[in-house]
Design a protein around this motif. Sequence first.
Motif, PDB file in Angstrom:
ATOM      1  N   VAL A 315      37.792  33.312  43.153  1.00 25.30           N
ATOM      2  CA  VAL A 315      36.965  33.570  41.981  1.00 25.30           C
ATOM      3  C   VAL A 315      37.650  34.624  41.109  1.00 25.30           C
ATOM      4  O   VAL A 315      38.358  35.504  41.612  1.00 25.30           O
ATOM      5  N   VAL A 316      37.472  34.514  39.815  1.00 21.26           N
ATOM      6  CA  VAL A 316      37.953  35.542  38.887  1.00 21.26           C
ATOM      7  C   VAL A 316      36.715  36.190  38.285  1.00 21.26           C
ATOM      8  O   VAL A 316      36.002  35.581  37.493  1.00 21.26           O
ATOM      9  N   ALA A 317      36.441  37.412  38.709  1.00 15.64           N
ATOM     10  CA  ALA A 317      35.223  38.094  38.268  1.00 15.64           C
ATOM     11  C   ALA A 317      35.498  39.588  38.167  1.00 15.64           C
ATOM     12  O   ALA A 317      36.310  40.143  38.917  1.00 15.64           O
ATOM     13  N   LEU A 318      34.813  40.233  37.236  1.00 17.85           N
ATOM     14  CA  LEU A 318      34.971  41.668  37.057  1.00 17.85           C
ATOM     15  C   LEU A 318      34.452  42.408  38.288  1.00 17.85           C
ATOM     16  O   LEU A 318      33.542  41.926  38.980  1.00 17.85           O
ATOM     17  N   PRO A 319      35.005  43.581  38.591  1.00 21.08           N
ATOM     18  CA  PRO A 319      34.708  44.281  39.851  1.00 21.08           C
ATOM     19  C   PRO A 319      33.234  44.568  40.078  1.00 21.08           C
ATOM     20  O   PRO A 319      32.796  44.662  41.231  1.00 21.08           O
ATOM     21  N   GLU A 320      32.460  44.690  39.010  1.00 22.70           N
ATOM     22  CA  GLU A 320      31.050  45.024  39.184  1.00 22.70           C
ATOM     23  C   GLU A 320      30.228  43.876  39.767  1.00 22.70           C
ATOM     24  O   GLU A 320      29.102  44.078  40.230  1.00 22.70           O
ATOM     25  N   GLU A 321      30.776  42.662  39.752  1.00 20.96           N
ATOM     26  CA  GLU A 321      30.066  41.529  40.341  1.00 20.96           C
ATOM     27  C   GLU A 321      30.148  41.615  41.866  1.00 20.96           C
ATOM     28  O   GLU A 321      31.207  41.878  42.431  1.00 20.96           O
ATOM     29  N   SER A 322      29.025  41.363  42.538  1.00 19.04           N
ATOM     30  CA  SER A 322      28.980  41.517  43.996  1.00 19.04           C
ATOM     31  C   SER A 322      29.911  40.539  44.707  1.00 19.04           C
ATOM     32  O   SER A 322      30.372  40.803  45.821  1.00 19.04           O
ATOM     33  N   TYR A 323      30.209  39.413  44.067  1.00 12.48           N
ATOM     34  CA  TYR A 323      31.024  38.384  44.695  1.00 12.48           C
ATOM     35  C   TYR A 323      32.501  38.482  44.311  1.00 12.48           C
ATOM     36  O   TYR A 323      33.331  37.677  44.758  1.00 12.48           O
ATOM     37  N   ALA A 324      32.876  39.461  43.496  1.00  9.65           N
ATOM     38  CA  ALA A 324      34.254  39.579  43.013  1.00  9.65           C
ATOM     39  C   ALA A 324      35.225  39.879  44.148  1.00  9.65           C
ATOM     40  O   ALA A 324      34.890  40.572  45.115  1.00  9.65           O
ATOM     41  N   ILE A 325      36.451  39.342  44.034  1.00 16.67           N
ATOM     42  CA  ILE A 325      37.530  39.719  44.941  1.00 16.67           C
ATOM     43  C   ILE A 325      38.020  41.100  44.508  1.00 16.67           C
ATOM     44  O   ILE A 325      38.382  41.307  43.347  1.00 16.67           O
ATOM     45  N   LYS A 326      38.019  42.036  45.439  1.00 19.64           N
ATOM     46  CA  LYS A 326      38.387  43.410  45.130  1.00 19.64           C
ATOM     47  C   LYS A 326      39.731  43.758  45.769  1.00 19.64           C
ATOM     48  O   LYS A 326      40.212  43.048  46.659  1.00 19.64           O
ATOM     49  N   GLU A 327      40.308  44.856  45.328  1.00 19.28           N
ATOM     50  CA  GLU A 327      41.616  45.265  45.831  1.00 19.28           C
ATOM     51  C   GLU A 327      41.620  45.391  47.353  1.00 19.28           C
ATOM     52  O   GLU A 327      42.580  45.004  48.018  1.00 19.28           O
ATOM     53  N   GLU A 328      40.538  45.908  47.911  1.00 21.21           N
ATOM     54  CA  GLU A 328      40.480  46.079  49.360  1.00 21.21           C
ATOM     55  C   GLU A 328      40.359  44.756  50.116  1.00 21.21           C
ATOM     56  O   GLU A 328      40.496  44.715  51.346  1.00 21.21           O
ATOM     57  N   ASP A 329      40.120  43.654  49.387  1.00 27.63           N
ATOM     58  CA  ASP A 329      40.024  42.335  50.019  1.00 27.63           C
ATOM     59  C   ASP A 329      41.382  41.641  50.131  1.00 27.63           C
ATOM     60  O   ASP A 329      41.510  40.630  50.844  1.00 27.63           O
ATOM     61  N   PHE A 452      40.448  40.887  31.767  1.00 27.54           N
ATOM     62  CA  PHE A 452      40.618  42.158  32.477  1.00 27.54           C
ATOM     63  C   PHE A 452      41.310  43.240  31.650  1.00 27.54           C
ATOM     64  O   PHE A 452      41.131  44.423  31.925  1.00 27.54           O
ATOM     65  N   HIS A 453      42.105  42.834  30.652  1.00 26.93           N
ATOM     66  CA  HIS A 453      42.897  43.829  29.925  1.00 26.93           C
ATOM     67  C   HIS A 453      42.744  43.762  28.408  1.00 26.93           C
ATOM     68  O   HIS A 453      43.349  44.583  27.710  1.00 26.93           O
ATOM     69  N   GLY A 454      41.998  42.779  27.913  1.00 27.32           N
ATOM     70  CA  GLY A 454      41.802  42.680  26.472  1.00 27.32           C
ATOM     71  C   GLY A 454      43.009  42.184  25.721  1.00 27.32           C
ATOM     72  O   GLY A 454      43.070  42.286  24.491  1.00 27.32           O
ATOM     73  N   SER A 455      43.982  41.628  26.413  1.00 25.68           N
ATOM     74  CA  SER A 455      45.195  41.105  25.776  1.00 25.68           C
ATOM     75  C   SER A 455      45.695  39.912  26.579  1.00 25.68           C
ATOM     76  O   SER A 455      45.669  39.919  27.816  1.00 25.68           O
ATOM     77  N   ILE A 456      46.198  38.907  25.877  1.00 28.38           N
ATOM     78  CA  ILE A 456      46.745  37.747  26.579  1.00 28.38           C
ATOM     79  C   ILE A 456      48.160  38.015  27.069  1.00 28.38           C
ATOM     80  O   ILE A 456      48.733  37.208  27.803  1.00 28.38           O
ATOM     81  N   HIS A 457      48.739  39.153  26.672  1.00 30.02           N
ATOM     82  CA  HIS A 457      50.115  39.469  27.059  1.00 30.02           C
ATOM     83  C   HIS A 457      50.186  40.383  28.266  1.00 30.02           C
ATOM     84  O   HIS A 457      51.230  40.980  28.543  1.00 30.02           O
ATOM     85  N   ASP A 458      49.096  40.509  28.983  1.00 31.31           N
ATOM     86  CA  ASP A 458      49.065  41.290  30.210  1.00 31.31           C
ATOM     87  C   ASP A 458      48.923  40.294  31.369  1.00 31.31           C
ATOM     88  O   ASP A 458      49.219  39.110  31.211  1.00 31.31           O
ATOM     89  N   ALA A 459      48.491  40.761  32.528  1.00 35.07           N
ATOM     90  CA  ALA A 459      48.292  39.870  33.675  1.00 35.07           C
ATOM     91  C   ALA A 459      47.185  40.422  34.559  1.00 35.07           C
ATOM     92  O   ALA A 459      47.052  41.634  34.714  1.00 35.07           O
ATOM     93  N   TYR A 460      46.411  39.519  35.126  1.00 36.43           N
ATOM     94  CA  TYR A 460      45.320  39.871  36.030  1.00 36.43           C
ATOM     95  C   TYR A 460      45.929  40.274  37.369  1.00 36.43           C
ATOM     96  O   TYR A 460      46.493  39.451  38.085  1.00 36.43           O
ATOM     97  N   ASP A 461      45.826  41.539  37.722  1.00 34.60           N
ATOM     98  CA  ASP A 461      46.623  42.112  38.800  1.00 34.60           C
ATOM     99  C   ASP A 461      46.342  41.499  40.171  1.00 34.60           C
ATOM    100  O   ASP A 461      47.278  41.160  40.911  1.00 34.60           O
ATOM    101  N   ILE A 462      45.076  41.352  40.539  1.00 31.19           N
ATOM    102  CA  ILE A 462      44.774  40.747  41.839  1.00 31.19           C
ATOM    103  C   ILE A 462      45.245  39.294  41.856  1.00 31.19           C
ATOM    104  O   ILE A 462      45.786  38.819  42.861  1.00 31.19           O
TER     105      ILE A 462
END
Length: 484
Positions: A315-329, A452-462
């Motif tokens: 899933v691609v979801a912002l960290p505040e969502e309970s189901y989001a994949i987080k860094e610790e996962d 996640f970053h407000g720009s298409i020239h970045d990358a979703y880190d997880i």
Amino acid sequence: MVHQYKNNGYNIVLDVNSGMVHVVDDLIYDIIELYNQADRNEKHLAAEQAKEAIIHKITEKYSKEEYTDLFAEYITEGNTASDAVSAAVKEAVSDIEELINDGALFTEDIYENYISEFKSRSTVVKALCLHIAHDCNLACKYCFAEEGEYQGRRALMSYEVGKQALDFLIANSGNRKNLEVDFFGGEPLMNFEVVKKLVEYGREQEKLHNKKFRFTLTTNGILLNDEVMEFANKEMANVVLSIDGRKEINDLMRPSRNGKGSYDIILPKFEKVAESRNQNNYYVRGTFTHNNLDFSEDVIHLAELGFKQISVEPVVALPEESYAIKEEDVEKVYEEYDKLAAYILQKKKAGEGFNFFHFMIDLSGGPCVAKRLSGCGSGTEYMAVTPWGDLYPCHQFVGEEKYLMGNVFEGVKTPELQEEFKCCNVYSKEKCKDCFAKFYCSGGCAANSYKFHGSIHDAYDIGCQLERKRVECALMIKAAEADL
């Protein structure tokens, strides 16, 4: 650039720029690692001193008693164990030099100049995602489309809008013959009659314009019936069937509007579709979340049910969502990919193999250079169309008004947006420059980067971390298949 790693007993060396994959023994692996630590001149052995330093360091390591058995073939009368190690190391270094000279190791990046040529090409549109229904009969908790509404109102696409969308595609496709149209939602089968009419219209236009439409359908399965299956098997090149795996997992995240689960309704239908298509040209497609980090069990569940084409994606979801994949996962997800890769090999050895979308990799052909550098073509070659005909770069941008590009009646009205997407590639993203997986993910998803970053020239880190792990598993599977 060279990437090295060990997985499932294999020592794998990937030469990033050439795409060459080498499966090597421990000795060569360790020597390449020292080359990799050296500067550019040393890698190409411009400095003989550097080569001698590498030979000395490796010889010293492998002269230890624990490695003696590895060099038995080099030990002869009057030739000591130390001499044997030295001979083996020099032979290994010679083999590595040969790979370098043959352009199979530590190759230069020759593609950066190509992207400038690619950006100067005239833009043609080759694919549309038709939002045939901004409505849905499920209430999936992670849905980026907000139960089909896409930040707007519920609506069904009319035949007139859909017809104009196909006309727009034909008119903007240039000399390209093969065109793609995905019937998407929401749930497209809530507007099935229009789907049928648009396919009929598309087939008529093929003959008039020397085009060939490849239609696909994505569905949650609730409205699947024999009529739909018969039509899909005749007209749809691919069918994507949404299911998350085990019953308890699927029903947790994919309930109906009344809160009841969908698994028992859709599973027998999906099994029937898969068999009716001879286990080809379809995918059962799921999403895993923080709630089922043991997602390999969901893939295994689907495989044990007999499905041969499986995709289960994070899933691609912002960290505040309970189901989001987080860094610790992330570490747990890595373990699951390794477990899944081992299971896939086990099934292949038993003659019961299946395709897992994220481990499918083509080492001999694969995407063209432009695709490797720029990805899916969102905003340029590929666009999404809303029920009222608005154009967006892709389905995940729908509802983001700053990315409204025009409409199918008037065409693209924001050429500057199209140009921005055209310039989005692995060389425009700082995070991609030194990433070994860049030619496999092509810079990742522009929509996720924006989210996640407000720009298409970045990358979703997880997403990047998980992509790198998937590439490693996919290459390991290729290496293992060569031994089967």
